[in-house]
Enzyme design. Structure first.
Site, PDB file in Angstrom:
ATOM      1  CG  ASP A  60      -1.780   1.169   1.240  1.00 33.06           C
ATOM      2  OD1 ASP A  60      -2.678   1.383   0.593  1.00 33.06           O
ATOM      3  OD2 ASP A  60      -1.696   1.972   2.207  1.00 33.06           O
TER       4      ASP A  60
ATOM      5  CD  GLU B  83      -2.500   2.550  -3.419  1.00 27.80           C
ATOM      6  OE1 GLU B  83      -3.415   3.201  -3.650  1.00 27.80           O
ATOM      7  OE2 GLU B  83      -1.824   2.311  -2.347  1.00 27.80           O
TER       8      GLU B  83
END
Length: 639
Positions: free
Chosen positions: A303, A357
């Protein structure tokens, strides 16, 4: 002299930032000493006067169990009589004499929120049953295999009528068969590491090694992963190494000052990890190994990679910004951390993949470190997501003026190995659900969503969809309640849409042209990229053999064409193999139910072409067949 938790070599690597299995030594582990069973507790914390263990086993006394200091600022203590499930915390006496209570940074289990202590647990007792899966995984080429990911928030996929959350065991009974039935190949679980606040969705972690107790015990989560593997479904885990929350029991201010953190995160109200500190780097790299080793996770989605890479991420005040001597603002320690983690995972866990990401244009994200890359296997294509959803929200008459919003992605489609995400972030905070983004009346909204999903399914790159899109929820995702499962049960349009998603997913898996050459220009050819006046896109997806090739035509307006033509690379008979406008899916039924013979008419720089019916707001896919109309007629007559 008593045996130390880490030997001198391990201490060296731990301090250097290359000790990859720190969880095997640090934390709380069942042990036996002098014939007595108990747990051995170990923690790294520098610059303190003392560390004690307080818990259920000593009535939370802060004076009963002082830990022993070892070289490298590691404190350790065996406590007999500690039972599995006992709650505990470390009581740290800071240099100024203050006592602070901390959960175990390496703790494997935690109390259920709102309680904040760690709990002892023997995670080695689970007996895995997925040897066949794990053996096959190590040999599988995931880049030349189908990958269609169902992104799930375990708390809100489904809940009991009382609002009580499903347990890991209940999720194994219901979520696993559902994902299999719907034809997805993988699930991606939003962070399941322990976190105090439900509204963070798991992205603000306090227990990096503790699977959240919201849904049960660690072995329950192991059983859930096992069940997915038995069903032939891979498990991807969201991982948050960029920042951590400030809650008192967490990693922040571990000794009264900065230990794990380097600075505050300006946007998220959290702490940013100190990637240049060896022990912190060992903590994080070991954590990635931990999920792959102890929980048999198949892939990790990292993330907020952008927030990790840039020193000035979230810093708006120019006076506060920092730069490298060459003027760049990449955090060199963070870059090295990502490269080393990806490289180590690749060597130790064959068949496992790492996903970034990364929302900027950082170069070479999915290229190896030796050529200056970050070493990820895949990157979320945030540009594709943004352009696609922006295009789909335009009313149909205006789409002709935005035609290149969908063709532009092919200008960079092979710069990285992309995953095409329609994730949870796109259906919250007033952005509207996917079907809510579609213009037009009720029918056109459903048809528009089908064309969006078909465009995603046939575009190069692996796929990801957030839960709820498969039943066409009109409301935005609500993390505090379950999905609206009554929709397909009570409403025909939603039931038909769910059938469409299921059959589209199965079609994707069955056709190599949609995934075998996913990350190379060898897998894609435009037929017509410039038909903006009609908002029609046509292209070829190539498989392992020419017979695998698929002709894809997508009409992004409600206009119906009873006679539409595109060029094809070879003469012969073409069969419609998928049509999103079937009545069974809620469409208008503009289909091609007979074989179509190519004609010798040059079109789109090809010598042959086919003429067919093109449905409104629909996608149609053709495949060249060796069966002729004559042969097909004989078969029918014989029948």
């Amino acid at each position: 002299m008593a045996k130390q938790i880490l030997n001198k070599h391990e201490r060296y690597f731990f301090a250097e930032g290359t000790y990859l299995r720190a969880y095997e030594k640090l934390g709380a582990h069942p042990d036996t000493e002098r014939g007595k069973d108990g747990y051995r507790f170990s923690i790294w914390v520098p610059g303190v006067r003392s560390v004690r263990v307080a818990g259920d086993f000593n009535s939370w006394s802060v004076t009963s169990h002082f830990m022993k200091w070892e070289e490298g600022d590691i404190y350790s203590l065996f406590i007999p009589g500690v039972a599995e499930g006992d709650a505990y915390k470390y009581v740290i006496e800071t240099g100024s004499g203050d006592l602070i209570y901390k959960a175990d940074p390496y703790g494997f289990y935690a109390q259920k929120r709102p309680e904040t202590a760690s709990r002892t647990f023997d995670i080695s007792k689970y007996r895995w049953k997925d040897k066949k899966w794990m053996t096959a995984r190590a040999k599988r080429d995931h880049m030349a295999s189908p990958m269609n990911i169902y992104e799930v928030n375990l708390a809100s996929w489904k809940q009991h009528e009382s609002g009580e959350l499903y347990t890991y065991e209940e999720l194994a009974d219901e979520l696993v068969p559902y994902v299999k039935e719907m034809g997805y190949t993988h699930v991606e679980l939003m962070p399941v590491a322990e976190h105090p606040f439900d509204g963070s969705w798991g992205y603000q972690v306090t227990g990096y090694y503790a699977v959240t107790s919201r849904y049960g015990e660690p072995t329950g989560f192991m059983a859930l992963v096992d069940a997915f593997h038995k069903a032939g479904i891979g498990v991807i885990l969201d991982w948050v190494p960029g920042h951590f929350c400030r809650d008192a029991q967490g990693l922040g201010l571990m000794n009264g000052g900065k230990v794990y953190e380097k600075k505050d995160h300006k946007h998220w109200g959290t702490y940013v990890f100190d990637f240049g500190r060896g022990q912190v780097k060992s903590f994080l790299m070991s954590n990635a190994f931990f999920w792959l080793d102890k929980y048999h996770i198949d892939g990790i989605r990292v993330d907020g990679v952008s927030s990790i890479l840039y020193m000035n991420y979230g810093v708006d005040n120019e006076a506060e910004k920092r730069y490298n001597p060459d003027g760049t603002e990449g955090d060199l320690d963070a870059i090295k951390f990502l490269q080393d983690t990806n490289e180590a995972v690749g060597k130790e866990f064959p068949g496992v993949f790492m996903i970034a990401e990364e929302s900027t244009a950082w170069p070479l994200v999915t290229r190896p470190p030796e050529v200056g890359g970050l070493g990820f296997h895949y990157k979320w294509d945030m540009g594709w997501m943004h352009d696609t959803l922006h295009y789909m929200q335009n009313d149909f008459i205006y789409r002709q003026y935005h035609h290149n919003a969908l063709t532009f992605s092919m200008m960079y489609a092979y710069n990285e190995n992309f995953i095409l995400p329609l994730s949870h972030d796109e259906v919250v905070h007033g952005k509207a659900s996917l079907i809510g983004k579609m213009p037009g009346d009720y029918w056109r909204k459903f048809a528009g969503l089908r064309t969006l999903l078909m465009y995603q399914l046939t575009h190069p790159g692996h796929k990801l969809n957030f839960m709820g899109s498969e039943i066409a929820e009109f409301i935005e995702w609500r993390d505090y309640e379950g999905l609206e499962w009554f929709l397909p049960e009570e409403h025909e349009a939603h039931r038909k849409h769910q059938l469409f998603v299921k059959e589209a997913n199965e079609f994707y898996k069955a056709n190599k042209a949609l995934w075998y050459k996913e990350f190379s220009w060898e897998g894609f050819t435009w037929i017509d990229a410039d038909n903006g006046s009609q908002s029609v896109y046509s292209f070829i997806r190539h498989g392992k053999q020419p017979i695998d090739d698929l002709i894809v035509v997508i009409n992004m307006t409600p206009a119906t064409y009873e006679s539409f033509s595109v060029g094809v690379p070879k003469k012969g008979y073409y069969k419609e193999v998928f049509n999103s406008d079937k009545k069974e899916y809620g469409g208008s039924g503009v289909i091609n139910d007979v074989l179509i013979r190519s004609r010798k008419k040059e079109m789109h720089n090809m010598e042959n072409s086919i003429e067919f019916r093109l449905p409104p707001l629909g996608a149609v896919i053709f495949k060249r067949t060796t069966v002729t109309k004559k042969k097909e007629g004989k078969k029918k007559t014989k029948k």
